[in-house]
Each structure stands twice: as structure tokens, then as C-alpha cells.
Design an enzyme around this catalytic site. Structure first.
Site, mmCIF file in Angstrom:
data_model
loop_
_atom_site.group_PDB
_atom_site.id
_atom_site.type_symbol
_atom_site.label_atom_id
_atom_site.label_comp_id
_atom_site.label_asym_id
_atom_site.label_seq_id
_atom_site.Cartn_x
_atom_site.Cartn_y
_atom_site.Cartn_z
ATOM 1 N N THR A 24 0.918 -1.125 0.000
ATOM 2 C CA THR A 24 0.000 0.000 0.000
ATOM 3 C C THR A 24 0.955 1.170 0.000
ATOM 4 O O THR A 24 2.088 1.010 0.413
ATOM 5 C CB THR A 24 -0.810 -0.030 1.326
ATOM 6 O OG1 THR A 24 -1.675 -1.143 1.320
ATOM 7 C CG2 THR A 24 -1.610 1.210 1.559
ATOM 8 N N VAL A 26 -13.058 -5.185 -0.105
ATOM 9 C CA VAL A 26 -12.481 -3.866 0.193
ATOM 10 C C VAL A 26 -11.668 -3.986 1.471
ATOM 11 O O VAL A 26 -12.119 -4.611 2.442
ATOM 12 C CB VAL A 26 -13.591 -2.805 0.359
ATOM 13 C CG1 VAL A 26 -13.005 -1.470 0.781
ATOM 14 C CG2 VAL A 26 -14.374 -2.647 -0.937
ATOM 15 N N GLY A 27 -10.474 -3.428 1.464
ATOM 16 C CA GLY A 27 -9.596 -3.502 2.636
ATOM 17 C C GLY A 27 -9.687 -2.264 3.509
ATOM 18 O O GLY A 27 -10.653 -1.502 3.447
ATOM 19 N N ASP A 28 -8.665 -2.079 4.311
ATOM 20 C CA ASP A 28 -8.654 -0.974 5.281
ATOM 21 C C ASP A 28 -8.334 0.381 4.657
ATOM 22 O O ASP A 28 -8.692 1.428 5.207
ATOM 23 C CB ASP A 28 -7.624 -1.261 6.385
ATOM 24 C CG ASP A 28 -6.217 -1.393 5.811
ATOM 25 O OD1 ASP A 28 -6.053 -2.135 4.805
ATOM 26 O OD2 ASP A 28 -5.275 -0.781 6.342
ATOM 27 N N THR A 65 -0.502 0.217 6.687
ATOM 28 C CA THR A 65 -0.241 -0.778 5.652
ATOM 29 C C THR A 65 -0.161 -2.147 6.310
ATOM 30 O O THR A 65 0.474 -2.290 7.350
ATOM 31 C CB THR A 65 1.057 -0.489 4.871
ATOM 32 O OG1 THR A 65 1.367 -1.647 4.077
ATOM 33 C CG2 THR A 65 2.240 -0.175 5.774
ATOM 34 N N GLY A 66 -0.826 -3.111 5.715
ATOM 35 C CA GLY A 66 -0.778 -4.453 6.299
ATOM 36 C C GLY A 66 -2.014 -5.243 5.955
ATOM 37 O O GLY A 66 -2.726 -4.909 4.997
ATOM 38 N N GLY A 107 -5.354 -5.951 5.810
ATOM 39 C CA GLY A 107 -6.445 -4.996 5.978
ATOM 40 C C GLY A 107 -7.555 -5.433 6.910
ATOM 41 O O GLY A 107 -8.124 -4.615 7.629
HETATM 42 N N1 GLY Z 1 -3.822 -2.880 3.556
HETATM 43 C C1 GLY Z 1 -4.293 -3.076 2.251
HETATM 44 C C2 GLY Z 1 -5.386 -4.036 2.170
HETATM 45 O O1 GLY Z 1 -5.505 -4.931 2.997
HETATM 46 O O2 GLY Z 1 -6.166 -3.924 1.264
#
Ligand code: GLY
Length: 334
Positions: free
Chosen positions: A200, A229-231, A251-252, A254
Site C-alpha cells: 500500500t 475492500v480492505g482498510d 499498511t498491512g 487490511g
Molecule cells: N492494507 C491493504 C489491504 O488490505 O487492502
């Protein structure tokens, strides 16, 4: 008479010094970025590849910092730094995004203004060249905070945001990663390969007015399901900024960052528990995220210019440039 002239002269002298003192009192212009966290062990990249990553991180820092130095806002600085990383095939955002299970690219992004608490986010777009620009347009030109998929793309066209064909996002390296991930999954029977599935890009800035901003952009996780959809576009999970506490970009993995509302948690610990950004980030990453079984990292910036780049994964592409200093970048756990 003499005394009043002396007083006036002293007052004029004090006034002439005021701008210098004001400048000294101001917190230092600062930009902090990350380019994703994950299984980044020394030896993963050749020296030439490491140099290429470091060069691009420095370019992103210098681009964002130039905005701050010319009197620009923290919002413009984070947007400029992220656009540079989205345009680079090296990072999992914009060009070079990872592939979904169906072999497509679905992009998420968000941005937040620490002064007004206004925010903009978009999820699952497939034709927007720079997702962060669309997130900014949502914040600046709509009454909403988040748009997804076709609705986001319709809004992008209305806002004259640059659109591209999906093949624009393709890179050979990501396609190989996608094929390898499919093969590894088949072999192990696991639902997701545990290797580098994150990545990310994120940026935080502190401008001359003392305003914080944060922005984050991603292609998500390799092999993510259609519509996942992520974080990254979730305000409070992937991105948060409030002049009262701090700015954060995550970042990680999500799913964990969403459940733990990681970005907001860091700033809440600063705001309500009076912690330093260093202690708050340490607690959130090494206690809460770690014990929940997630991994990744955060960059955090305080209104006084204190910053931290913390992670519990092996490494995180990261960097900082602060007034009076050079751009500093790192990849591994050094
Ligand atoms: N951190 C990015 C995702 O998990 O989409």
C-alpha cells in the site's frame, strides 16, 4: 519624553524580531511516507532493486516536501507524494497494483484533512489512473465521504479525473506474483498464501500552518475476491488525521486493521491517554495488532513534528523528510 521614545524604539525592535521568533516557534515542515509492509527480509531484492526502491521513495519525499516548502498545504503535499508512487510500477497502488482472484486490478484510496476532519475515499475502481486524486475530489467536491465501484467511476468522469484502460495497471512482476500465489494456494490448499500479500502506499504531512493530512492508496491483496475492500479507504482504519492528535497511514493485512480501527486507535491514545505518537503506535502495532494475529505497520505524525514508522512485519518501505534535513529512507527492520 526620552523614556517614551525609548519605549517606542524597543517596541519597534521587538516587532522586527517577531517574524523570526514566529518561524522558530513553528513546528518543522515534515513529510513521512510508506510504500507497504510485508515479508521484506534483507536479500529479498538485489542491490540494484533496493537502490531503485530507495530512489523512488526519495523522489516521493522530495516531491511532497517541495509542496510544503513553497507554502502549499499538507493535503496537496500528501496527494503529490502518493501520485508519484501510484505512477511507479514498484508499489502496489495505481500502476503495479496486485491482481484479484479473477486477474483484475481493483483500487482503493482515501485522504483526510486534519484541520477540518473532512475526508474522501473510493473503493474498487478499475479505470482511475490516480485513485488518490479521486478520493480528494470526493472530499472537495461532494457532500459524501466514500464512493464505490461504478458510482465512484461515474463521479470521476464528472470531475474530469484521468481514466485509463485496465491494462494500464498491468506489470509483469505482479502477474508473476499472481500466478505464483495461485500455484502456492493449490499446492497448500490454503485460502491465501502468507507471503507478500500487502503493500500500500501512504503519506502524511505537516505544513507551515500547522495542519496535518494523511492519504493512503492500494491495489489491496493478491487473490482478493471480487468486491473485497480492505482498510485503505476506511477512515479510521487505513487513514486518519486530526490536528488535535496525529495523522496516520496504515499498511498491512487490511482485515485486522479494519477490525481494530488501527489509525483511529493510535490517534485516540494520543488524544485521550496523552501518549506520545511513539508509545501509541507501539501499543497498537506490537500489542493489539500482534495479539490479534495481524501484521503490517503505520506511519504517524504529530502536530509538533514528532513522527514514528513502526511495524511488526519483517520490513516496511518507508521514509521521512523534515525541515533542515535530508530525505531518509529504509526498507528492512534496521
Ligand atoms: N492494507 C491493504 C489491504 O488490505 O487492502
Amino acid at each position: 519624553m526620552i523614556i517614551s521614545r525609548l519605549t517606542a524604539a524597543l517596541a519597534a525592535f521587538a516587532l522586527s524580531l517577531a517574524p523570526a521568533f514566529a518561524a522558530e516557534a513553528r513546528a518543522p515542515l515534515t513529510i513521512v511516507i510508506h510504500g507497504g509492509a510485508g515479508a521484506l527480509e534483507p536479500g529479498r531484492y538485489t542491490p540494484a532493486e533496493e537502490a531503485e526502491y530507495k530512489q523512488k521513495l526519495k523522489e516521493a519525499l522530495n516531491t511532497g516536501y517541495a509542496v510544503l516548502e513553497s507554502g502549499g498545504s499538507s493535503l496537496d503535499a500528501v496527494e503529490a507524494a502518493i501520485v508519484l508512487m501510484e505512477d511507479s510500477p514498484l508499489f502496489n497502488a495505481g500502476k503495479g497494483a496486485v491482481f484479484t482472484r479473477e486477474g483484475k486490478n481493483e483500487l482503493d484510496a482515501s485522504i483526510m484533512d486534519g484541520k477540518t476532519l473532512k475526508a474522501g475515499a473510493i473503493a474498487g475502481v478499475t479505470h482511475v489512473k490516480n485513485p488518490v486524486k479521486l478520493a480528494r475530489a470526493v472530499m472537495d467536491h461532494s457532500e459524501h465521504v466514500m464512493f464505490a465501484r461504478e458510482g465512484a467511476e461515474e463521479f470521476a468522469r464528472e470531475q474530469h479525473i484521468e481514466m485509463v484502460k485496465p491494462k494500464y495497471f498491468f506489470t509483469e512482476a505482479r502477474w508473476r506474483g499472481y500466478k505464483d500465489a495461485l500455484a502456492a494456494e493449490k499446492k497448500k490448499g490454503a485460502s491465501l498464501p502468507v507471503d507478500f500479500k500487502y503493500g500500500t502506499v501512504g503519506a502524511l504531512a505537516l505544513d507551515a500552518e500547522g495542519n496535518l493530512a494523511a492519504a493512503t492508496s492500494t491495489g489491496g491483496m493478491t487473490l482478493k475476491r471480487f468486491g473485497r475492500v480492505g482498510d485503505t479507504p476506511i477512515i479510521g482504519a487505513g487513514t486518519f488525521a486530526d490536528n488535535k492528535s496525529c495523522a496516520v497511514s496504515s499498511t498491512g493485512w487490511g482485515e485486522f486493521f479494519m477490525r481494530l480501527t488501527i489509525a483511529r486507535d493510535v490517534c485516540a491514545q494520543v488524544e485521550y491517554a496523552g501518549k506520545s505518537v511513539k508509545d501509541a503506535a507501539h501499543d497498537v502495532i506490537h500489542n493489539r495488532l500482534q495479539s490479534a494475529g495481524g501484521d503490517g505497520g503505520v506511519i504517524v505524525l504529530a502536530p509538533n513534528g514528532d513522527y514514528v514508522m513502526d511495524f511488526n512485519s519483517a520490513g516496511m518501505f518507508r521514509g521521512v523528510k523534515q525541515e533542515g534535513g535530508e530525505a531518509k529512507v529504509a526498507i528492512y527492520g534496521e
